[in-house]
Design a protein around this motif. Structure first.
Motif, PDB file in Angstrom:
ATOM      1  N   GLN A   3       0.819  -1.220   0.000  1.00 20.57           N
ATOM      2  CA  GLN A   3       0.000   0.000   0.000  1.00 20.57           C
ATOM      3  C   GLN A   3       0.847   1.261   0.000  1.00 20.57           C
ATOM      4  OE1 GLN A   3       0.659  -1.850   2.582  1.00 20.57           O
ATOM      5  NE2 GLN A   3       0.083  -0.969   4.538  1.00 20.57           N
ATOM      6  N   LYS A   4       2.163   1.077   0.222  1.00 17.04           N
ATOM      7  CA  LYS A   4       3.057   2.216   0.199  1.00 17.04           C
ATOM      8  C   LYS A   4       3.500   2.475  -1.256  1.00 17.04           C
ATOM      9  CE  LYS A   4       6.928   3.278   3.242  1.00 17.04           C
ATOM     10  NZ  LYS A   4       7.396   4.449   2.784  1.00 17.04           N
ATOM     11  N   GLY A   5       3.625   3.750  -1.630  1.00 15.65           N
ATOM     12  CA  GLY A   5       4.093   4.077  -2.972  1.00 15.65           C
ATOM     13  C   GLY A   5       5.621   4.170  -3.004  1.00 15.65           C
ATOM     14  N   GLY A   6       6.193   4.028  -4.189  1.00 22.68           N
ATOM     15  CA  GLY A   6       7.631   4.229  -4.350  1.00 22.68           C
ATOM     16  C   GLY A   6       8.516   3.148  -3.762  1.00 22.68           C
ATOM     17  N   VAL A   7       7.960   1.952  -3.543  1.00 24.20           N
ATOM     18  CA  VAL A   7       8.766   0.887  -2.923  1.00 24.20           C
ATOM     19  C   VAL A   7       9.381  -0.079  -3.945  1.00 24.20           C
ATOM     20  CG1 VAL A   7       7.541   0.917  -0.714  1.00 24.20           C
ATOM     21  CG2 VAL A   7       6.703  -0.536  -2.574  1.00 24.20           C
ATOM     22  N   GLY A   8       8.926   0.010  -5.206  1.00 25.34           N
ATOM     23  CA  GLY A   8       9.478  -0.879  -6.230  1.00 25.34           C
ATOM     24  C   GLY A   8       8.470  -1.849  -6.835  1.00 25.34           C
ATOM     25  N   LYS A   9       7.181  -1.604  -6.614  1.00 27.45           N
ATOM     26  CA  LYS A   9       6.152  -2.500  -7.170  1.00 27.45           C
ATOM     27  C   LYS A   9       6.235  -2.572  -8.697  1.00 27.45           C
ATOM     28  CE  LYS A   9       2.624  -0.360  -5.251  1.00 27.45           C
ATOM     29  NZ  LYS A   9       3.311   0.484  -4.272  1.00 27.45           N
ATOM     30  N   THR A  10       6.169  -1.399  -9.333  1.00 26.59           N
ATOM     31  CA  THR A  10       6.118  -1.380 -10.795  1.00 26.59           C
ATOM     32  C   THR A  10       7.434  -1.865 -11.400  1.00 26.59           C
ATOM     33  OG1 THR A  10       4.528   0.433 -10.708  1.00 26.59           O
ATOM     34  CG2 THR A  10       5.688   0.100 -12.795  1.00 26.59           C
ATOM     35  N   THR A  11       8.541  -1.406 -10.832  1.00 30.45           N
ATOM     36  CA  THR A  11       9.857  -1.827 -11.314  1.00 30.45           C
ATOM     37  C   THR A  11       9.980  -3.344 -11.250  1.00 30.45           C
ATOM     38  OG1 THR A  11      10.712   0.242 -10.408  1.00 30.45           O
ATOM     39  CG2 THR A  11      12.337  -1.451 -10.979  1.00 30.45           C
ATOM     40  N   PRO A 216      18.405  -9.916  -3.135  1.00 29.18           N
ATOM     41  CA  PRO A 216      17.757  -8.612  -3.093  1.00 29.18           C
ATOM     42  C   PRO A 216      18.113  -7.841  -4.366  1.00 29.18           C
ATOM     43  CG  PRO A 216      19.538  -8.730  -1.463  1.00 29.18           C
ATOM     44  CD  PRO A 216      19.520 -10.043  -2.177  1.00 29.18           C
ATOM     45  N   VAL A 217      17.252  -6.890  -4.742  1.00 29.77           N
ATOM     46  CA  VAL A 217      17.555  -6.068  -5.917  1.00 29.77           C
ATOM     47  C   VAL A 217      18.304  -4.825  -5.443  1.00 29.77           C
ATOM     48  CG1 VAL A 217      16.605  -4.799  -7.866  1.00 29.77           C
ATOM     49  CG2 VAL A 217      15.485  -6.905  -7.079  1.00 29.77           C
ATOM     50  N   ARG A 218      19.547  -4.715  -5.865  1.00 30.19           N
ATOM     51  CA  ARG A 218      20.368  -3.573  -5.439  1.00 30.19           C
ATOM     52  C   ARG A 218      19.877  -2.267  -6.055  1.00 30.19           C
ATOM     53  NH1 ARG A 218      25.722  -6.425  -7.566  1.00 30.19           N
ATOM     54  NH2 ARG A 218      24.100  -7.521  -8.760  1.00 30.19           N
ATOM     55  N   ARG A 219      20.196  -1.188  -5.402  1.00 31.57           N
ATOM     56  CA  ARG A 219      19.912   0.121  -5.978  1.00 31.57           C
ATOM     57  C   ARG A 219      20.740   0.255  -7.259  1.00 31.57           C
ATOM     58  NH1 ARG A 219      17.514   4.655  -4.223  1.00 31.57           N
ATOM     59  NH2 ARG A 219      17.163   3.877  -2.123  1.00 31.57           N
ATOM     60  N   ASN A 220      20.089   0.620  -8.344  1.00 37.50           N
ATOM     61  CA  ASN A 220      20.781   0.692  -9.626  1.00 37.50           C
ATOM     62  C   ASN A 220      20.127   1.778 -10.478  1.00 37.50           C
ATOM     63  OD1 ASN A 220      20.793  -1.340 -12.609  1.00 37.50           O
ATOM     64  ND2 ASN A 220      22.419  -0.008 -11.900  1.00 37.50           N
ATOM     65  N   ILE A 221      20.882   2.790 -10.824  1.00 37.64           N
ATOM     66  CA  ILE A 221      20.322   3.945 -11.534  1.00 37.64           C
ATOM     67  C   ILE A 221      19.706   3.543 -12.876  1.00 37.64           C
ATOM     68  CG2 ILE A 221      22.543   4.630 -12.562  1.00 37.64           C
ATOM     69  CD1 ILE A 221      19.868   7.041 -11.247  1.00 37.64           C
ATOM     70  N   LYS A 222      20.229   2.492 -13.497  1.00 33.70           N
ATOM     71  CA  LYS A 222      19.675   2.049 -14.792  1.00 33.70           C
ATOM     72  C   LYS A 222      18.219   1.602 -14.645  1.00 33.70           C
ATOM     73  CE  LYS A 222      23.455   2.537 -17.222  1.00 33.70           C
ATOM     74  NZ  LYS A 222      23.526   3.733 -18.061  1.00 33.70           N
ATOM     75  N   LEU A 223      17.902   1.033 -13.485  1.00 36.36           N
ATOM     76  CA  LEU A 223      16.509   0.623 -13.245  1.00 36.36           C
ATOM     77  C   LEU A 223      15.589   1.840 -13.181  1.00 36.36           C
ATOM     78  CD1 LEU A 223      16.911  -2.217 -10.587  1.00 36.36           C
ATOM     79  CD2 LEU A 223      15.949  -2.478 -12.887  1.00 36.36           C
ATOM     80  N   ALA A 224      16.121   2.946 -12.682  1.00 35.56           N
ATOM     81  CA  ALA A 224      15.318   4.170 -12.591  1.00 35.56           C
ATOM     82  C   ALA A 224      15.224   4.885 -13.938  1.00 35.56           C
ATOM     83  CB  ALA A 224      15.915   5.098 -11.531  1.00 35.56           C
ATOM     84  N   GLU A 225      16.210   4.648 -14.790  1.00 32.65           N
ATOM     85  CA  GLU A 225      16.222   5.313 -16.105  1.00 32.65           C
ATOM     86  C   GLU A 225      15.317   4.623 -17.124  1.00 32.65           C
ATOM     87  OE1 GLU A 225      20.931   6.659 -15.778  1.00 32.65           O
ATOM     88  OE2 GLU A 225      20.304   5.295 -17.387  1.00 32.65           O
ATOM     89  N   CYS A 226      15.274   3.297 -17.092  1.00 32.41           N
ATOM     90  CA  CYS A 226      14.650   2.588 -18.214  1.00 32.41           C
ATOM     91  C   CYS A 226      13.155   2.853 -18.421  1.00 32.41           C
ATOM     92  CB  CYS A 226      14.993   1.107 -18.226  1.00 32.41           C
ATOM     93  SG  CYS A 226      14.522   0.166 -16.789  1.00 32.41           S
ATOM     94  N   PRO A 227      12.355   3.182 -17.356  1.00 34.78           N
ATOM     95  CA  PRO A 227      10.933   3.435 -17.649  1.00 34.78           C
ATOM     96  C   PRO A 227      10.716   4.554 -18.665  1.00 34.78           C
ATOM     97  CG  PRO A 227      11.265   3.250 -15.278  1.00 34.78           C
ATOM     98  CD  PRO A 227      12.627   3.243 -15.907  1.00 34.78           C
ATOM     99  N   SER A 228      11.531   5.605 -18.608  1.00 30.98           N
ATOM    100  CA  SER A 228      11.287   6.723 -19.534  1.00 30.98           C
ATOM    101  C   SER A 228      11.637   6.364 -20.980  1.00 30.98           C
ATOM    102  CB  SER A 228      12.014   7.988 -19.075  1.00 30.98           C
ATOM    103  OG  SER A 228      13.267   7.680 -18.581  1.00 30.98           O
TER     104      SER A 228
HETATM  105  P1  ADP Z   1       5.980   1.741  -6.827  1.00 30.78           P
HETATM  106  O1  ADP Z   1       5.425   1.089  -8.042  1.00 30.78           O
HETATM  107  O2  ADP Z   1       5.927   0.876  -5.615  1.00 30.78           O
HETATM  108  O3  ADP Z   1       5.403   3.096  -6.579  1.00 30.78           O
HETATM  109  P2  ADP Z   1       8.391   2.070  -8.419  1.00 30.78           P
HETATM  110  O4  ADP Z   1       8.689   0.716  -8.949  1.00 30.78           O
HETATM  111  O5  ADP Z   1       7.717   3.024  -9.345  1.00 30.78           O
HETATM  112  O6  ADP Z   1       7.560   1.963  -7.066  1.00 30.78           O
HETATM  113  O7  ADP Z   1       9.745   2.666  -7.860  1.00 30.78           O
HETATM  114  C1  ADP Z   1       9.815   3.965  -7.291  1.00 30.78           C
HETATM  115  C2  ADP Z   1      11.001   4.714  -7.892  1.00 30.78           C
HETATM  116  O8  ADP Z   1      12.209   4.061  -7.543  1.00 30.78           O
HETATM  117  C3  ADP Z   1      10.966   4.776  -9.406  1.00 30.78           C
HETATM  118  O9  ADP Z   1      11.475   6.003  -9.825  1.00 30.78           O
HETATM  119  C4  ADP Z   1      11.905   3.634  -9.819  1.00 30.78           C
HETATM  120  O10 ADP Z   1      12.501   3.879 -11.084  1.00 30.78           O
HETATM  121  C5  ADP Z   1      12.923   3.662  -8.703  1.00 30.78           C
HETATM  122  N1  ADP Z   1      13.508   2.340  -8.447  1.00 30.78           N
HETATM  123  C6  ADP Z   1      12.867   1.179  -8.199  1.00 30.78           C
HETATM  124  N2  ADP Z   1      13.743   0.166  -7.943  1.00 30.78           N
HETATM  125  C7  ADP Z   1      14.984   0.712  -8.032  1.00 30.78           C
HETATM  126  C8  ADP Z   1      16.314   0.197  -7.845  1.00 30.78           C
HETATM  127  N3  ADP Z   1      16.538  -1.095  -7.525  1.00 30.78           N
HETATM  128  N4  ADP Z   1      17.346   1.060  -7.991  1.00 30.78           N
HETATM  129  C9  ADP Z   1      17.123   2.366  -8.285  1.00 30.78           C
HETATM  130  N5  ADP Z   1      15.924   2.905  -8.475  1.00 30.78           N
HETATM  131  C10 ADP Z   1      14.844   2.103  -8.340  1.00 30.78           C
END
Ligand code: ADP
Ligand code: MG
Length: 275
Positions: A3-11, A216-228
């Motif tokens: 129920q929390k946003g920004g946790v990595g659901k969509t990613t 665990p999925v490490r923090r990775n800037i490429k994961l944050a870039e690819c949606p756009s």
């Molecule tokens: P939710 O769907 O739970 O709201 P998102 O999947 O959209 O969460 O992730 C929130 C933000 O964090 C997004 O900008 C996403 O690109 C970024 N993010 C998610 N997982 C990672 C990761 N492993 N490393 C870096 N950025 C991430």
């Protein structure tokens, strides 16, 4: 779900689905969030869609195949659009409002091995539809302060659904997102969650078989870039750590739970009995 946003659901939904597709499974992603992040991440523009998940929830007997967008040979998505936000109120008075998604899946699910549903960050009718239609709940989360409290709240919701709408519902476990394994806090939070699941092992609760998935999925800037770019990590940056982590996670999930010493004893006893 979470129920929390920004946790990595969509990613996690998008990249795990893409990884499972690479493993040869036919995978369908359902975008159940009015923000359409999963649709955009997979390169589907929500504007001007002929049919989206919104149309199917309002008319589960409508043309479902028109809503399925193929991404590659093994991966497809049913996208969402902003109208989906209205579904919460439009369905509020409909008698089978929690079973609409299940009815859609009854019709289209047979063409896929796995269906991953990206939930919105709330526990309304949309999320309840997802829980009513699912076998398993996967909880993406970040291992930080108060994480366990959130897990407790989620388990309450799952319990309610498992006790009524969907008795087969189980919690598969937690996917750790944006993880920093070196941080003491992360280690403590992971240990707390594992202890919580361990304690549930002998209980008749939907999370008695739950685990914290590895890796665990490490923090990775490429994961944050690819949606756009409208691409999964495997199309955008296949050598990035994010690709390696989601690929390894997919393989681990397909392999099933790692047997514990206790499981081995049970299996040995069963083999002895058979002999
Ligand atoms: P939710 O769907 O739970 O709201 P998102 O999947 O959209 O969460 O992730 C929130 C933000 O964090 C997004 O900008 C996403 O690109 C970024 N993010 C998610 N997982 C990672 C990761 N492993 N490393 C870096 N950025 C991430
Ligand atoms: Mg999201």
């Amino acid at each position: 779900m979470n129920q929390k946003g920004g946790v990595g659901k969509t990613t996690t939904t998008v990249n795990l689905a893409a990884a499972l597709a690479l493993e040869g499974r036919r995978v369908l992603v359902i975008d159940l969030d009015p923000q359409s992040h999963a649709s955009l991440h997979l390169g589907v523009e929500p504007q001007g869609l002929q049919t989206s998940i919104y149309d199917l929830l309002l008319d589960p007997d409508g043309d479902a195949t028109a809503a399925i967008h193929s991404i590659n040979e093994n991966l497809a998505v049913i996208p969402s659009e902003t109208d989906l936000a209205a579904a919460e109120s439009e369905l509020a008075t409909v008698e089978d409002r929690h079973r609409r998604l299940g009815r859609v899946l009854d019709r289209v699910g047979h063409a896929f091995d796995l269906v991953l549903i990206d939930c919105p960050p709330s526990l309304g009718i949309l999320t309840l539809n997802a829980l009513a239609a699912s076998d398993e709940v996967l909880i993406p989360m970040q291992a930080h302060f108060l994480a366990l409290q959130g897990v407790g709240k989620l388990m309450e919701t799952v319990s309610l659904v498992a006790g009524g709408l969907n008795p087969r519902l189980r919690v598969a476990g937690v996917v750790l997102c944006m993880h920093d394994a070196a941080a003491t806090l992360s280690q403590e939070v992971v240990a707390d969650i594992e202890a919580y699941f361990e304690q549930a092992k002998e209980q008749a609760v939907p999370w008695s078989g739950a685990r914290v998935f590895r890796p665990p999925v490490r923090r990775n800037i490429k994961l944050a870039e690819c949606p756009s770019f409208g691409k999964s990590i495997f199309d955008y940056a296949p050598t990035a750590s994010g690709a390696a982590d989601y690929r390894a996670l997919a393989k681990a999930m397909l392999a099933g739970p790692v047997p514990t010493a206790a499981d081995v004893v049970v299996v040995e006893r069963a083999v002895t009995e058979v002999r």
